[in-house]
Design a protein around this motif. Structure first.
Motif, mmCIF file in Angstrom:
data_model
loop_
_atom_site.group_PDB
_atom_site.id
_atom_site.type_symbol
_atom_site.label_atom_id
_atom_site.label_comp_id
_atom_site.label_asym_id
_atom_site.label_seq_id
_atom_site.Cartn_x
_atom_site.Cartn_y
_atom_site.Cartn_z
ATOM 1 N N UNK B 319 0.860 -1.167 0.000
ATOM 2 C CA UNK B 319 0.000 0.000 0.000
ATOM 3 C C UNK B 319 0.898 1.219 0.000
ATOM 4 N N UNK B 320 0.571 2.176 -0.820
ATOM 5 C CA UNK B 320 1.445 3.335 -0.890
ATOM 6 C C UNK B 320 1.167 4.308 0.242
ATOM 7 N N UNK B 321 -0.093 4.396 0.606
ATOM 8 C CA UNK B 321 -0.404 5.343 1.663
ATOM 9 C C UNK B 321 -0.575 4.619 2.990
ATOM 10 N N UNK B 322 0.282 4.924 3.914
ATOM 11 C CA UNK B 322 0.169 4.322 5.234
ATOM 12 C C UNK B 322 -0.397 5.359 6.183
ATOM 13 N N UNK B 323 -1.584 5.776 5.856
ATOM 14 C CA UNK B 323 -2.148 6.905 6.583
ATOM 15 C C UNK B 323 -2.389 6.594 8.047
ATOM 16 N N UNK B 324 -2.510 5.323 8.354
ATOM 17 C CA UNK B 324 -2.841 4.977 9.731
ATOM 18 C C UNK B 324 -1.773 5.374 10.725
ATOM 19 N N UNK B 325 -0.552 5.446 10.252
ATOM 20 C CA UNK B 325 0.547 5.706 11.171
ATOM 21 C C UNK B 325 0.819 7.203 11.241
ATOM 22 N N UNK B 326 0.870 7.732 12.442
ATOM 23 C CA UNK B 326 1.004 9.181 12.585
ATOM 24 C C UNK B 326 2.302 9.676 11.955
ATOM 25 N N UNK B 327 2.287 10.922 11.535
ATOM 26 C CA UNK B 327 3.447 11.398 10.794
ATOM 27 C C UNK B 327 4.020 12.673 11.354
ATOM 28 N N UNK B 328 3.552 13.086 12.508
ATOM 29 C CA UNK B 328 4.115 14.309 13.069
ATOM 30 C C UNK B 328 4.430 14.091 14.541
ATOM 31 N N UNK B 329 5.679 14.305 14.888
ATOM 32 C CA UNK B 329 6.109 14.036 16.257
ATOM 33 C C UNK B 329 6.189 15.342 17.025
ATOM 34 N N UNK B 330 5.647 15.335 18.209
ATOM 35 C CA UNK B 330 5.675 16.573 18.985
ATOM 36 C C UNK B 330 6.945 16.655 19.816
ATOM 37 N N UNK B 331 7.251 17.846 20.160
ATOM 38 C CA UNK B 331 8.550 18.131 20.760
ATOM 39 C C UNK B 331 8.530 18.011 22.277
ATOM 40 N N UNK B 332 9.663 18.285 22.829
ATOM 41 C CA UNK B 332 9.798 18.258 24.273
ATOM 42 C C UNK B 332 10.856 19.293 24.647
ATOM 43 N N UNK B 333 10.445 20.263 25.430
ATOM 44 C CA UNK B 333 11.385 21.313 25.820
ATOM 45 C C UNK B 333 12.203 20.842 27.012
ATOM 46 N N UNK B 334 13.499 20.934 26.897
ATOM 47 C CA UNK B 334 14.351 20.499 27.993
ATOM 48 C C UNK B 334 14.992 21.716 28.640
ATOM 49 N N UNK B 335 14.516 22.009 29.836
ATOM 50 C CA UNK B 335 14.960 23.240 30.488
ATOM 51 C C UNK B 335 16.193 22.966 31.330
ATOM 52 N N UNK B 336 17.268 23.672 31.015
ATOM 53 C CA UNK B 336 18.492 23.525 31.804
ATOM 54 C C UNK B 336 18.975 24.902 32.236
ATOM 55 N N UNK B 337 20.199 24.933 32.695
ATOM 56 C CA UNK B 337 20.694 26.140 33.340
ATOM 57 C C UNK B 337 20.821 27.383 32.474
ATOM 58 N N UNK B 338 20.904 27.215 31.160
ATOM 59 C CA UNK B 338 21.208 28.379 30.328
ATOM 60 C C UNK B 338 20.057 29.363 30.212
ATOM 61 N N UNK B 339 18.876 28.965 30.672
ATOM 62 C CA UNK B 339 17.745 29.867 30.504
ATOM 63 C C UNK B 339 16.990 30.082 31.791
ATOM 64 N N UNK B 340 17.529 29.539 32.858
ATOM 65 C CA UNK B 340 16.745 29.585 34.075
ATOM 66 C C UNK B 340 17.677 29.578 35.266
ATOM 67 N N UNK B 341 17.618 30.631 36.047
ATOM 68 C CA UNK B 341 18.559 30.721 37.156
ATOM 69 C C UNK B 341 18.278 29.671 38.215
ATOM 70 N N UNK B 342 17.079 29.105 38.166
ATOM 71 C CA UNK B 342 16.774 28.035 39.098
ATOM 72 C C UNK B 342 17.767 26.888 38.964
#
Lengths: 350, 350
Positions: B319-342
């Motif tokens: 099958x050429x179209x595999x529409x069932x499988x999602x095609x967009x991955x959402x992100x994840x923000x990783x907060x570290x020291x460079x942006x947060x004095x905490x």
DNA sequence: ACCACGATTGACACCGGTGTCAATACATTA
DNA sequence: TAATGTATTGACACCGGTGTCAATCGTGGT
């Protein structure tokens, strides 16, 4: 008009060249007992038809696969990708392809699953990257199953015929010679991980070179690192607080050298004015950091290529010892701004 | 006593289960028209004998290979190795293996050699990593030859059914939201390479987010980078000399963010006290640098795994179209020291 | 010219599966 | 109960090469 997409088989070649397919097979496999005249004719036909034997059929009939596998568990992506490039360059010359097989280090080394993998798809031979190349159990299992293998950068030398090594000793000597040439006599050293023999080799070569040059080496000039940035930072801070302060530091890899740069920044020690710094690996960041890092090119690609050459030689000749192919790669010192004020211009940003 | 090393074939299973080998074949391939009773019996026999069908024989008979290929030309080793891990995880579930095929970017893209590679060893499908995934010529050629493919992170959306994307837009919004939450209103932006659409997407999402929050954006706050450390350094220097000086900088990748750190060091701008910095990619060095970098996890592994799932679905169902499988991955923000004095404690070294 | 012998070549079975299609088994309907 | 239809199963050729061994060729010796 519809002969465009049919696959050219050995039968086509045989018909065209007026021989049996067995004879074509002989030519393909460079077997003896084919008259020169016939061989020529078949080769020409093969070339003319642009024929390429089907690896699956070939493999099915002769229990091969024309696939090599790279077995790795390497935290260093740069190393892995370089190794792949080197291996593939050698594979392509011989019509082999490369299958990758990572073993996640978090889990226990599952030798059975590796063996199953190899045997199920009849991998012709495997190249073991460190640290897989250092597992006696794995090596033992491969030998027991008569699976062809070559080890990259292993420490133990029990079966040197299947090993491609890096010349840590001379590389280290080159580094020390370079530092001495720059006038340094107070040289600190940061070891790699405790169990690493490459670190040990570099360390003992360092000691030798230092001794050979009659240089004093206070105990505090030697720090134990663990190949990580953090350990480099910590060791760097310790070293730079020694009195007299070392004027040069040799770290067993670039990661730790980057840590030393951070340490120097923290303590306001200027590199290379107040401190010459040399790393090891020529990792991609080493040239991008400020100041660019003097380091040793590990030549991973070259080593991996040699390993593949060796392995293919073993595969194609059913010979366990491929002694003909060299197994020790010499280093290349890459001098950049971190150890030589001549290169300090690199620091300037336009 | 010598039956240890013979390979178990379909005939053994057939004999043992008292059926024809064709029926065993049906069970292996999950074909219909096998009675439940027979299927059970055969499955049990397969399990008992620990039988695994020979991929070569299977492939020879049915024009498959059970091999996927990853076609790449990626300067980023981390990306490549992560992608391999993701793809392999999906492959192993289905009994496929992965062949790697780099295309050195220095040379011109040789489409013919790629097609030859695929057809010679009958690769079942290919996964295209960027920038290969963005070549219309290559895509066109694959479609013409009816070769199964899935593209990772391509920009053009002409055939979205064969594409796995990353949600740059929401990721960017998250970054801006994070910075605003920290109280920043003077936010600089460093674009990626000029032709990069991911950079463009991030940029337009940035503009939108800024506008949505009624924040002023002086022209000088936007710099054109090129995804390199050097460009980050240069852009960082320019940005930090703007008046009023931005209190936050968002760089389109980590490499450039590292350049900004260097720039800040040079100008004695403290991160995160005087400047919050966010990168993009979650590259391995981002956590090791001082201060550790806040960044966006690209989830390469996850995307690559989805791509492989899609591809395998296509392969197994024609099958050429595999529409069932999602095609967009959402992100994840990783907060570290460079942006947060905490997180500034991370800076301290024991 | 005849024979022996090694070099060259081909016929044929086989590697371990799948595709095709005919044969058989079972269930349903009349 | 016979006829019909469908579900299940197996026989056999085939995928594209290689291994084995017998057949044929060419050559030198006598």
């Amino acid at each position: 008009m519809n002969n465009q997409n049919i696959r050219i088989t050995i039968n086509h070649v045989a018909d065209e060249a007026q021989v049996s397919k067995k004879t074509v097979s002989r030519v393909i496999n460079n077997e003896p007992n084919v008259s020169e005249r016939t061989r020529k004719r078949v080769q020409e036909t093969i070339a003319r038809l642009n024929y390429f034997p089907d690896p699956q059929a070939r493999g099915l009939a002769s229990s091969r696969s024309f696939l090599l596998a790279m077995i790795y568990d390497n935290p260093n992506p740069e190393f892995v990708t370089e190794a792949m490039l080197g291996i593939l360059a050698s594979c392509q010359k011989k019509g082999y392809e490369l299958v990758v097989h990572p073993c996640l280090s978090k889990e226990e080394l599952n030798i059975d699953s590796i063996l199953t993998f190899i045997q199920r798809i009849k991998i012709d031979g495997v190249i073991l990257l460190p640290p897989m190349s250092e597992s006696p159990l794995l090596i033992e299992a491969l030998r027991a199953k008569k699976i062809n293998y070559v080890r990259l950068l292993s420490n133990d030398n029990e079966f040197p015929e299947n090993l491609v090594q890096f010349d840590d000793q001379n590389a280290t000597k080159d580094v020390v010679a370079h530092l001495i040439k720059q006038g340094h006599t107070k040289i600190g050293f940061i070891k790699g991980a405790i169990n690493s023999e490459s670190s040990e080799r570099r360390f003992s070569a360092f000691i030798e070179a230092i001794a050979a040059n009659n240089i004093e080496l206070p105990e505090g000039y030697i720090q134990q690192g663990s190949y990580t940035f953090q350990s480099g930072l910590a060791s760097g801070l310790t070293l730079l607080q020694q009195r007299p302060r070392p004027t040069a530091i040799f770290a067993c890899n670039d990661e730790m050298a980057l840590g030393v740069i951070a340490a120097a920044n923290k303590l306001n020690v200027d590199i290379p004015e107040d401190l010459a710094l040399v790393g090891f690996d020529d990792s991609p960041h080493s040239s991008e950091v400020v100041p660019p890092l003097t380091t040793v090119n590990l030549q991973v690609k070259k080593m991996a290529g040699l390993a593949a050459d060796k392995l293919l030689y073993i595969c194609e000749n059913n010979i366990v010892q491929a002694a003909k192919i060299p197994c020790c790669v010499t280093s290349e010192l890459i001098i950049r701004g971190s150890s030589s004020s001549k290169f300090a211009d690199d620091l300037k940003v336009n």
